[in-house]
Design an enzyme around this catalytic site. Structure first.
Site, PDB file in Angstrom:
ATOM      1  N   ASP A  98       0.861  -1.174   0.000  1.00  9.76           N
ATOM      2  CA  ASP A  98       0.000   0.000   0.000  1.00  9.76           C
ATOM      3  C   ASP A  98       0.912   1.245   0.000  1.00  9.76           C
ATOM      4  O   ASP A  98       2.081   1.159   0.391  1.00  9.76           O
ATOM      5  CB  ASP A  98      -0.867  -0.036   1.270  1.00  9.76           C
ATOM      6  CG  ASP A  98      -1.653   1.246   1.475  1.00  9.76           C
ATOM      7  OD1 ASP A  98      -2.330   1.678   0.534  1.00  9.76           O
ATOM      8  OD2 ASP A  98      -1.578   1.814   2.589  1.00  9.76           O
ATOM      9  N   ASP A 113      -0.231   5.233   0.662  1.00 12.19           N
ATOM     10  CA  ASP A 113      -0.518   6.232   1.705  1.00 12.19           C
ATOM     11  C   ASP A 113      -0.601   5.601   3.094  1.00 12.19           C
ATOM     12  O   ASP A 113      -1.390   4.683   3.323  1.00 12.19           O
ATOM     13  CB  ASP A 113      -1.848   6.946   1.417  1.00 12.19           C
ATOM     14  CG  ASP A 113      -1.765   7.806   0.163  1.00 12.19           C
ATOM     15  OD1 ASP A 113      -0.683   7.880  -0.448  1.00 12.19           O
ATOM     16  OD2 ASP A 113      -2.794   8.403  -0.200  1.00 12.19           O
ATOM     17  N   ASP A 116      -1.910  -0.506   5.929  1.00 18.40           N
ATOM     18  CA  ASP A 116      -2.256   0.101   7.221  1.00 18.40           C
ATOM     19  C   ASP A 116      -3.756   0.232   7.478  1.00 18.40           C
ATOM     20  O   ASP A 116      -4.150   0.638   8.567  1.00 18.40           O
ATOM     21  CB  ASP A 116      -1.625   1.505   7.331  1.00 18.40           C
ATOM     22  CG  ASP A 116      -2.326   2.515   6.434  1.00 18.40           C
ATOM     23  OD1 ASP A 116      -2.551   2.190   5.251  1.00 18.40           O
ATOM     24  OD2 ASP A 116      -2.674   3.609   6.915  1.00 18.40           O
TER      25      ASP A 116
HETATM   26 MG   LIG Z   1      -2.985   3.268   3.413  1.00 20.56          MG
END
Ligand SMILES: [Mg+2]
Length: 276
Positions: A9, A11, A217
């Site tokens: 991922d 961001d 995240d």
């Molecule tokens: Mg993310």
């Protein structure tokens, strides 16, 4: 030796949640490059947004856009064009969602019943998106270059929103609620896209197994965290760890964002070296 892959991922994972910096990850990115381990971005971002970032990262590996809607493989990356891909520009593309226009047409049929209750990216245009997200205008333009999904801002009541989402589902869409926007696309997720691309590597490299890591995240990363051989959950400064069901080959970083990313990827590399 078993081929290794890193799916990540962007961001809040490889990129800092606030500054979008990946500086803490640079030493580990260099190790991946030295060892010839592909670094595969898997993101809600558009192709245009990822293309710009890949230049900064000096990355030439495949990537997955719009939350798993499509896998982009640079033409010539493998010796042969993988099955189930189409040539689009300079990529072999495997699509897991119908095009954006399909979702736009579907939203159009709901306009009269929900007049004034939602506003799509197409309605807002780059300047409206810039206002709604805090992105710079040029970045908002790249964010609006969507090919497989239409995000919208819901302006109506909570009850109407539930009914609206239900009607989209009935029409074959998979609405995904993010922080600010409700994104309308097909039944795709990052996990399905990861599995397909891992299979394409296995085929191309004639490898019976692949040792892959997925790092993320947030909730929209869970499907890929469950799908990979090893999962690295990155600590976020703004929300709790997403809930992951698996118990084996599961790591949670101590540090936030790219520092946590570097910590976990190093740990995975050490385990893999030990196994070889
Ligand atoms: Mg993310």
């Amino acid at each position: 030796m078993t081929p290794r892959l890193v799916f990540t991922d962007l961001d809040g994972s490889l990129l800092d949640h606030d500054t979008y910096s990946f500086e803490p990850a640079l030493p580990v990115l260099a190790i991946l490059r030295e060892q010839g381990i592909p670094l595969i971005p898997v993101t809600s971002k558009t192709r245009a947004e990822v293309e710009r970032l890949r230049q900064h990262l000096d990355n030439a590996d495949p990537f997955i856009v719009e939350n798993g809607a499509a896998v982009m493989i640079p033409v010539g990356y493998f010796a042969q064009q993988p099955a189930d891909t189409e040539v689009r520009g300079s990529y072999w593309v495997h699509e897991l969602s119908a095009p954006r226009e399909v979702w736009q047409a579907q939203l159009q049929t709901l306009r009269s019943d929900y007049a004034g209750q939602f506003e799509t990216f197409a309605d807002m245009g780059p300047s409206g998106i810039a206002q709604g997200t805090g992105l710079a205008l040029a970045d908002a333009e790249l964010a609006n270059c969507r090919e497989y999904s239409e995000p919208l801002r819901w302006l109506g009541s909570v009850e109407d929103r539930s009914e609206f989402i239900e009607r989209l589902r009935h029409a074959g869409a998979t609405p995904l609620q993010g922080g600010r926007f409700l994104s309308v696309a097909g039944a795709c997720d990052k996990g399905r896209a990861l599995r397909w691309l891992r299979g394409a590597y296995q085929q191309a490299l004639q490898a019976s197994t692949v040792d892959d890591l997925a790092a993320g995240d947030s909730g929209n990363d869970v499907a890929m965290l469950e799908a990979a051989g090893t999962a690295l959950v990155i600590r976020s400064p703004v929300h709790d760890f997403p809930v992951v069901k698996r118990v084996n080959q599961l790591m949670h970083s101590r540090a936030f964002g790219p520092a946590g990313w570097a910590e976990g990827v190093l740990q995975w590399l050490a385990i893999a070296d030990h196994n070889d």
